[in-house]
Scaffold this active site. Structure first.
Site, PDB file in Angstrom:
ATOM      1  N   GLU A  56      60.082 -17.299 -63.400  1.00  0.00           N
ATOM      2  CA  GLU A  56      60.065 -17.733 -64.290  1.00  0.00           C
ATOM      3  C   GLU A  56      60.341 -16.535 -65.185  1.00  0.00           C
ATOM      4  OE1 GLU A  56      55.377 -17.103 -64.863  1.00  0.00           O
ATOM      5  OE2 GLU A  56      55.251 -18.485 -63.100  1.00  0.00           O
ATOM      6  N   ASP A  67      48.685 -12.394 -72.063  1.00  0.00           N
ATOM      7  CA  ASP A  67      49.517 -11.649 -72.081  1.00  0.00           C
ATOM      8  C   ASP A  67      48.793 -10.494 -71.745  1.00  0.00           C
ATOM      9  OD1 ASP A  67      51.985 -13.031 -70.592  1.00  0.00           O
ATOM     10  OD2 ASP A  67      53.286 -12.831 -72.357  1.00  0.00           O
TER      11      ASP A  67
END
Length: 277
Positions: A56, A67
């Site tokens: 990724e 995040d």
């Protein structure tokens, strides 16, 4: 540069080959440009050498939804180099030129794609041999155009399924592409000692509703956790733990005389995640 149109096959073949061998894909995440774009290329080479199967590529974003603090700091460092989607694609191309063959998945939020332009975005994804994308802030109810475009381009729009998805799982999996990304725990990304209750049953329920490979991520940070999830998943995503390892090696990575040592530490960490069965 890889041939346009081959990117979809690259990820499918990886999962197919691992399934035949009874293996599980290790899927690292890194933030492109942390600590700088050229070092990201070097790290990608090391990740493949360590045994990673799919990667990724995180596009840094100033206002992330999913995040945690480790990846937020990485994005902040990356953005000092003005890293964009184009930078990430160029990093992928440079990694290919150095012999990296594993599939790439672009992890990005939807606004940068809109600003980039959908036509141009998919043209470039094909051109730079990107196998798929993960867009964490694009709900399935608003994803039909991206799904349609991704199918036409042969670039998989990988769906995210959370333990709270419940009655939405069927609609999320309808027409899903590439693989299914199961979120192991609630909240943002980050290393964890424990996961959502009944996470194994949740993943087994998802697997019962799709023929696609099923991967799990969010919080996985040790060989023991990778091994545990490998018992019932087709892939395991490790993000924050690797980004934290990169962060800890920045003093070495930014010193030309000691950079090789920093890269070796990252490679060893990923090798240990995979371990020996």
């Amino acid at each position: 540069m890889s041939i346009t149109g081959q990117s979809q096959n690259r990820m499918d073949v990886t999962f197919s080959e691992l399934r035949e061998k009874g293996g599980t894909a290790l899927i690292p995440f890194l933030t492109v440009g942390d600590p700088d774009p050229q070092t990201t290329v070097d790290i990608i080479v090391e990740l493949q050498a360590a045994g990673a199967h799919i990667l990724e590529l995180g596009v840094p974003y100033s206002d992330p939804l999913a995040d945690g603090p480790v990846i937020q700091r990485a994005s902040q460092r990356s953005l000092t180099h003005r890293v964009t989607i184009d930078t990430c694609l160029e990093v992928a191309e440079q990694a290919r030129s150095r012999g990296v063959t594993m599939p790439f998945i672009l992890f990005t939020y939807y606004n940068p794609i809109l600003q980039y332009g959908l036509d141009r975005f998919f043209e470039q994804m094909q051109h730079y041999d990107i196998s798929g994308m993960i867009i964490p802030d694009l709900p399935v109810e608003e994803s039909e155009e991206m799904r349609s475009r991704s199918r036409a381009a042969g670039v998989s729009l990988v769906p995210l399924v959370a333990p709270t998805s419940e009655e939405r799982i069927a609609s999320i999996l309808d027409g899903a592409q590439g693989f299914v990304y199961c979120v192991s725990s609630l909240g943002v990304t980050g290393e964890r000692a424990s996961f959502h209750n009944n996470v194994e049953q949740f993943i087994r329920n998802v697997k019962a509703n799709t023929d696609l490979p099923v991967a799990v991520g969010f919080g996985i940070s040790s060989h023991e956790q990778v091994r545990k999830f490998s018992e019932f998943c087709d892939g395991v995503v490790v993000g924050s733990a690797i980004v934290r390892q990169i962060e800890s090696q920045i003093p070495l990575l930014t010193d030309p005389e000691r950079k090789a040592d920093g890269l070796r530490q990252i490679r060893n960490f990923v090798s240990e995640l995979i371990g020996s069965e």
